[in-house]
Motif scaffolding. Structure first.
Motif, mmCIF file in Angstrom:
data_model
loop_
_atom_site.group_PDB
_atom_site.id
_atom_site.type_symbol
_atom_site.label_atom_id
_atom_site.label_comp_id
_atom_site.label_asym_id
_atom_site.label_seq_id
_atom_site.Cartn_x
_atom_site.Cartn_y
_atom_site.Cartn_z
ATOM 1 N N HIS A 274 14.320 5.808 49.216
ATOM 2 C CA HIS A 274 14.648 5.073 50.438
ATOM 3 C C HIS A 274 13.703 5.440 51.578
ATOM 4 O O HIS A 274 13.376 4.592 52.426
ATOM 5 C CB HIS A 274 16.098 5.350 50.832
ATOM 6 N N TRP A 275 13.247 6.709 51.603
ATOM 7 C CA TRP A 275 12.412 7.165 52.708
ATOM 8 C C TRP A 275 10.942 7.303 52.332
ATOM 9 O O TRP A 275 10.073 7.253 53.214
ATOM 10 C CB TRP A 275 12.926 8.513 53.218
ATOM 11 N N GLY B 184 17.526 8.208 44.759
ATOM 12 C CA GLY B 184 17.727 7.046 45.615
ATOM 13 C C GLY B 184 17.427 7.341 47.070
ATOM 14 O O GLY B 184 16.816 6.522 47.768
ATOM 15 N N TRP B 185 17.833 8.527 47.536
ATOM 16 C CA TRP B 185 17.567 8.908 48.926
ATOM 17 C C TRP B 185 16.065 9.086 49.159
ATOM 18 O O TRP B 185 15.528 8.626 50.177
ATOM 19 C CB TRP B 185 18.312 10.198 49.245
ATOM 20 N N PHE C 173 21.511 10.169 43.164
ATOM 21 C CA PHE C 173 21.607 10.038 44.610
ATOM 22 C C PHE C 173 20.385 10.631 45.310
ATOM 23 O O PHE C 173 19.898 10.075 46.297
ATOM 24 C CB PHE C 173 22.885 10.715 45.116
ATOM 25 N N VAL C 174 19.890 11.753 44.795
ATOM 26 C CA VAL C 174 18.704 12.361 45.399
ATOM 27 C C VAL C 174 17.490 11.455 45.224
ATOM 28 O O VAL C 174 16.720 11.226 46.172
ATOM 29 C CB VAL C 174 18.438 13.750 44.784
ATOM 30 N N SER D 159 24.140 3.516 52.671
ATOM 31 C CA SER D 159 22.733 3.151 52.816
ATOM 32 C C SER D 159 21.832 4.373 52.812
ATOM 33 O O SER D 159 20.749 4.364 52.221
ATOM 34 C CB SER D 159 22.536 2.368 54.111
ATOM 35 N N SER D 160 22.261 5.464 53.456
ATOM 36 C CA SER D 160 21.454 6.690 53.488
ATOM 37 C C SER D 160 21.328 7.329 52.127
ATOM 38 O O SER D 160 20.390 8.094 51.869
ATOM 39 C CB SER D 160 22.059 7.690 54.470
ATOM 40 N N ALA D 161 22.281 7.017 51.207
ATOM 41 C CA ALA D 161 22.214 7.536 49.840
ATOM 42 C C ALA D 161 21.292 6.712 48.962
ATOM 43 O O ALA D 161 21.115 7.030 47.791
ATOM 44 C CB ALA D 161 23.609 7.568 49.229
ATOM 45 N N GLY D 162 20.721 5.635 49.511
ATOM 46 C CA GLY D 162 19.798 4.811 48.746
ATOM 47 C C GLY D 162 20.450 3.674 48.005
ATOM 48 O O GLY D 162 19.796 3.008 47.207
ATOM 49 N N THR E 273 21.943 -0.021 47.897
ATOM 50 C CA THR E 273 21.739 -1.227 48.678
ATOM 51 C C THR E 273 22.375 -2.421 47.996
ATOM 52 O O THR E 273 22.873 -2.330 46.877
ATOM 53 C CB THR E 273 20.237 -1.504 48.872
#
Length: 232
Positions: free
Chosen positions: A127-128, A123-124, A120-121, A40-43, A45
Motif C-alpha cells: 500500500h505504501w 498488504g500494508w 497483512f504486512v 485501508s491502512s492494512a492494505g 481495498t
C-alpha cells in the motif's frame, strides 16, 4: 482429500472472519478510528474492504468477538485433525492411526497466525511502497515455509529428521503466494466487477474455489514429501 480440506477450511474461515471483523470494530471503538480507515491502512481495498468496514460498525461486535472464540478453537482443531489424516494417508496409506497432540495444534495455530500476519504486512507494505512489496513477498515465502516445515514435522510421516519435509514446505509457501496473488489480482477484481450480478453467490463461489486450491496444495505438499522419500 483436497475437497475435504476445503470444507474444513470454510468451516474455520467463517468464525475467523467474524472474529477479525469484530476485532476491527473493537479496536476502532477503543481508538476512535473509523473502521474504513483501519481496513485501508492494512492494505485491504475494494468490495471486501467496504463490507468489512460496514460489518465492523455493528453494535454487537463485543458479543460476536466473545462467542466466536470457542467456535474458532473447535473448528481449528477439526481442521488440524483433517490435515493430520491427509498426511497419514500420503505417508502410510491410512489415517486410522492418527494421534493428535497439543503441541501439534499449537504449531498449526502458529501457521495460521503467521499466514494472516504475513498477508497483512505484505498488504500494508504494498500500500505504501510498490518495490518494498516485492521484498515483502520474499519474506512472506520464508516465514510461511519455515512455519509449515515446523508444523509438518509434528504430523504423521516416515523417516526421521526435517530434511525430507523441505520440498513440501517450499511447495506450500510458493503455492500459497501464487494463490494469494491469484485472489488479489484476478478473483477479487472479478468479484468487484460482477458484484451487482452475482452478489454473495459470486463471493462464495470464488472463496470456495480458492479454498479448494489451498486444500489441494496441502495434500500435494504431503504427497511430494512422501514420494521423494520413497524414491530416495
Amino acid at each position: 482429500l483436497g475437497g475435504a480440506l476445503a470444507d474444513r477450511l470454510f468451516v474455520v474461515l467463517v468464525p475467523l472472519a467474524l472474529f477479525l471483523v469484530a476485532r476491527v470494530g473493537v479496536y476502532a471503538a477503543s481508538t476512535g478510528t473509523p473502521p474504513a480507515e483501519i481496513v485501508s491502512s492494512a492494505g485491504v481495498t475494494g468490495l471486501i474492504a467496504s463490507q468489512v468496514a460496514v460489518a465492523a460498525n455493528s453494535s454487537a461486535r463485543w458479543a460476536i468477538f466473545i462467542v466466536t472464540v470457542p467456535v474458532l478453537v473447535y473448528a481449528t482443531g477439526m481442521l488440524y485433525r483433517a490435515i493430520a489424516i491427509a498426511h497419514a494417508i500420503a505417508w502410510h496409506g491410512s489415517g486410522r492411526a492418527v494421534t493428535l497432540s497439543s503441541r501439534g495444534f499449537a504449531a498449526f495455530c502458529g501457521v495460521i497466525v503467521a499466514q494472516f500476519a504475513s498477508i497483512f504486512v505484505v498488504g500494508w507494505v504494498r500500500h505504501w511502497d510498490t518495490f518494498g512489496g516485492v521484498a515483502a513477498l520474499l519474506v512472506y515465502c520464508g516465514v510461511l515455509g519455515s512455519a509449515w516445515l515446523g508444523f509438518s514435522s509434528l504430523l504423521p510421516r516416515g523417516g526421521s529428521g526435517w530434511r525430507p519435509l523441505v520440498p513440501g514446505a517450499a511447495l506450500a509457501a510458493v503455492g500459497m503466494l501464487a494463490i494469494n496473488a491469484f485472489n488479489v489480482y484476478i478473483t477479487s477484481r472479478l468479484v468487484e466487477e460482477r458484484a451487482d450480478t452475482y452478489g454473495a453467490l459470486g463471493v462464495a463461489a470464488a472463496l470456495l474455489f480458492s479454498l479448494y486450491l489451498v486444500g489441494r496444495l496441502i495434500v500435494g505438499s504431503a504427497v511430494l514429501d512422501a514420494t521423494i522419500e520413497a524414491r530416495r
